[in-house]
Design an enzyme around this catalytic site. Structure first.
Site, PDB file in Angstrom:
ATOM      1  N   LYS A 262      45.422 -20.391  19.235  1.00 50.47           N
ATOM      2  CA  LYS A 262      44.837 -21.374  18.312  1.00 50.47           C
ATOM      3  C   LYS A 262      44.897 -20.849  16.882  1.00 50.47           C
ATOM      4  CE  LYS A 262      40.254 -21.411  17.499  1.00 50.47           C
ATOM      5  NZ  LYS A 262      39.948 -21.442  16.049  1.00 50.47           N
ATOM      6  N   ASN A 263      44.509 -19.601  16.690  1.00 51.16           N
ATOM      7  CA  ASN A 263      44.429 -19.076  15.321  1.00 51.16           C
ATOM      8  C   ASN A 263      45.802 -18.823  14.706  1.00 51.16           C
ATOM      9  OD1 ASN A 263      41.707 -19.268  15.456  1.00 51.16           O
ATOM     10  ND2 ASN A 263      41.304 -17.064  15.527  1.00 51.16           N
TER      11      ASN A 263
ATOM     12  N   CYS B 109      28.902 -23.273   8.479  1.00 54.01           N
ATOM     13  CA  CYS B 109      29.295 -23.025   9.854  1.00 54.01           C
ATOM     14  C   CYS B 109      28.171 -22.216  10.470  1.00 54.01           C
ATOM     15  CB  CYS B 109      30.607 -22.271   9.809  1.00 54.01           C
ATOM     16  SG  CYS B 109      31.022 -21.380  11.253  1.00 54.01           S
TER      17      CYS B 109
ATOM     18  N   ARG C 186      30.439 -18.329   5.209  1.00 49.40           N
ATOM     19  CA  ARG C 186      31.886 -18.423   5.103  1.00 49.40           C
ATOM     20  C   ARG C 186      32.390 -19.042   3.798  1.00 49.40           C
ATOM     21  NH1 ARG C 186      33.947 -19.907  11.137  1.00 49.40           N
ATOM     22  NH2 ARG C 186      35.812 -18.786  10.498  1.00 49.40           N
TER      23      ARG C 186
ATOM     24  N   ASP D 173      35.890 -12.261  17.295  1.00 47.87           N
ATOM     25  CA  ASP D 173      36.043 -13.381  18.230  1.00 47.87           C
ATOM     26  C   ASP D 173      35.897 -12.965  19.694  1.00 47.87           C
ATOM     27  OD1 ASP D 173      36.349 -15.118  16.145  1.00 47.87           O
ATOM     28  OD2 ASP D 173      38.512 -15.381  16.357  1.00 47.87           O
TER      29      ASP D 173
ATOM     30  N   ARG E 193      37.530 -26.606  21.472  1.00 48.83           N
ATOM     31  CA  ARG E 193      38.230 -26.241  20.242  1.00 48.83           C
ATOM     32  C   ARG E 193      39.205 -25.094  20.492  1.00 48.83           C
ATOM     33  NH1 ARG E 193      34.812 -24.087  16.034  1.00 48.83           N
ATOM     34  NH2 ARG E 193      36.891 -23.873  15.180  1.00 48.83           N
TER      35      ARG E 193
END
Ligand code: UD1
Length: 427
Positions: free
Chosen positions: A23-24, A120, A125, A309, A401
């Site tokens: 995803k990233n 967030c 952030r 993460d 997500r």
């Protein structure tokens, strides 16, 4: 919104699991396709995730043709015509990462208007590093009514030192610098594998990016870029999540195509705990007997440090290892909310500012819990695998997500887990 119901079992997870594209990596790759004023771009190994749908919409909102063939896991993007300059609130507010379109739109059109990404739950952030870097390249930036507007007829190469190796800022600046006049040097750049993947794609498009994966990235600007074909790198965080799942259930799982170098900090902590980690032709195999594992101390850091993460999932593992483990979170200031939720499952922890002390080895109990962010959702499900009784995890929009068919992949490895239709408010 659906719920996941996990029934804890003493059965170790066993078998093989396939990993998706990252995803990233795919989100900035999609943003990079904006730069191609000639030809089409094809991204393969694209994960089917809600964040990818959101980024596709952000790009479509710029009058760019985006076709997602989900069966082939392939996205084809044609940005060769005149493209728009505005990324509106309705898309950007769904996903903070959409701020990475700012650099490419500005570089391509000389003007960009992008909604300010919202706050967030894991921290404030800010995007100051993105904006400072673009300013150093000659952009005039104004912020009003919730929008960032950037002007620069032609960006100019610059020497940029980043106070912190921000992943998103490094990507934004790398992409903008590709069409700038002259050379840009980014010092203290982020070194994540997803940065390297982006540089490989940009170079296929005709860019001149050197040094990605090190602290200093040099970009020699070119006149224009063309579309290219690229396979998205494997998702090291999804792979890591299954490694932790195997370790905490005392399992034996082969994570197919997982890349050793990308997961080195996690693998080294698993080994320190006493988990057996084997590099095989097909991927990385994790074998563990939970009863023998030792507590460890972990500090999250930018790559090649331990990834933030993986922090939430790793605390789930720490909770089943007898003794006191420590987790220090240095990347985000508010990323321990999963531990509050896990208290409901009899996980004993103390949180003091950036440090969580986990008193592991208590018997976990199934409970109704709520995902607080993407990785927290996975961590709660992992805790449910080893808890006594049923764990019901709500707010799965977070999970969707970043994880494709997470419950199905766990079920294939022997977990007792199902996903049912339901309302969030039921949880
Ligand atoms: C990316 C990842 C996210 C991961 C994070 C850190 C994507 C889509 N997301 O997010 O999953 O958790 O890297 O590995 O790739 N910061 C500033 N000013 C800035 C930019 C960042 O102060 O201009 C701070 C942030 O508030 C945060 C830290 O730097 O505390 C890390 O942020 P950053 O590396 O930018 O993460 P993201 O790119 O948002």
């Amino acid at each position: 919104m659906d719920q996941i119901i996990v029934t804890g079992s003493k059965n170790p997870l066993q078998g093989k699991v396939a990993i998706e594209g990252a995803k990233n990596a795919v989100l900035p790759l999609l943003a990079a396709t904006i730069l191609a004023s000639e030809g089409t771009s094809t991204l393969t190994n694209v994960p089917i995730l809600s964040d990818v749908f959101t980024m596709n919409n952000v790009v479509r909102g710029l009058d760019i043709d985006v076709t997602f063939d989900e069966e082939e896991k392939q996205v084809i993007i044609d940005a060769s015509g005149q493209i728009g300059s505005q990324a509106p609130y309705k898309y950007v507010n769904q996903m903070r990462a959409s701020i990475v379109v700012l650099g490419p739109i500005l570089a391509r059109n000389g003007y960009a208007k992008v909604s300010m990404p919202g706050g967030c739950t894991i921290g404030s952030r800010p995007i100051d590093l993105h904006l400072q870097g673009l300013e150093a390249m000659g952009a005039r930036i104004t912020q009003r009514s919730g929008y960032i507007e950037a002007h620069a007829e032609k960006l100019k190469g610059a020497h940029i030192f980043m106070d912190f190796p921000s992943v998103g800022a490094t990507q934004n600046l790398m992409m903008a610098a590709c069409l700038a006049e002259g050379k840009t040097v980014i010092e203290n750049a982020a070194r994540e594998p997803e940065i390297v993947d982006l540089a490989i794609f940009l170079n296929k498009m005709g860019a001149k990016v050197r040094g990605a994966g090190t602290e200093t990235i040099t970009i020699q600007g070119v006149e224009h870029l063309k579309g290219a074909v690229h396979q998205v790198v494997q998702d090291r965080i999804e792979a890591g999540t299954f490694m932790v799942a195997a370790a905490m259930t005392g399992g034996d799982v082969l994570i197919q195509d997982a890349i050793w170098e990308h997961n080195r900090p996690l693998l080294s902590k698993l080994q320190e705990m006493g988990v057996e980690v084997l590099e095989e032709d097909e991927g990385i195999r994790i074998r563990s007997t939970v009863t023998d594992l030792k507590p460890v101390s972990v500090t999250t850091l930018p790559h090649p440090g331990f990834p933030t993460d993986m922090q939430a999932q790793f605390t789930a593992l720490m909770s089943v290892v007898k003794g006191q483990s420590t987790m220090v979170e240095t990347v985000f200031e508010n990323r321990f909310q999963h531990l509050e939720e896990m208290r409901r499952m009899n996980v004993h922890s103390e949180i003091l500012r950036d440090t969580a002390i986990i008193h592991g080895g208590q018997a976990l109990e199934g409970a109704q819990v709520m995902s607080t962010d993407l990785r927290a959702s996975a961590a709660l499900i992992l805790a449910g695998l080893v808890a006594e009784g049923q764990t019901i995890v709500g707010k799965l929009s977070h999970l969707d997500r970043g994880y494709y068919k997470f419950h199905e992949k766990l079920a294939q490895l022997g977990a007792r887990i199902e996903r049912i239709k339901g309302e969030d408010s039921d949880v």
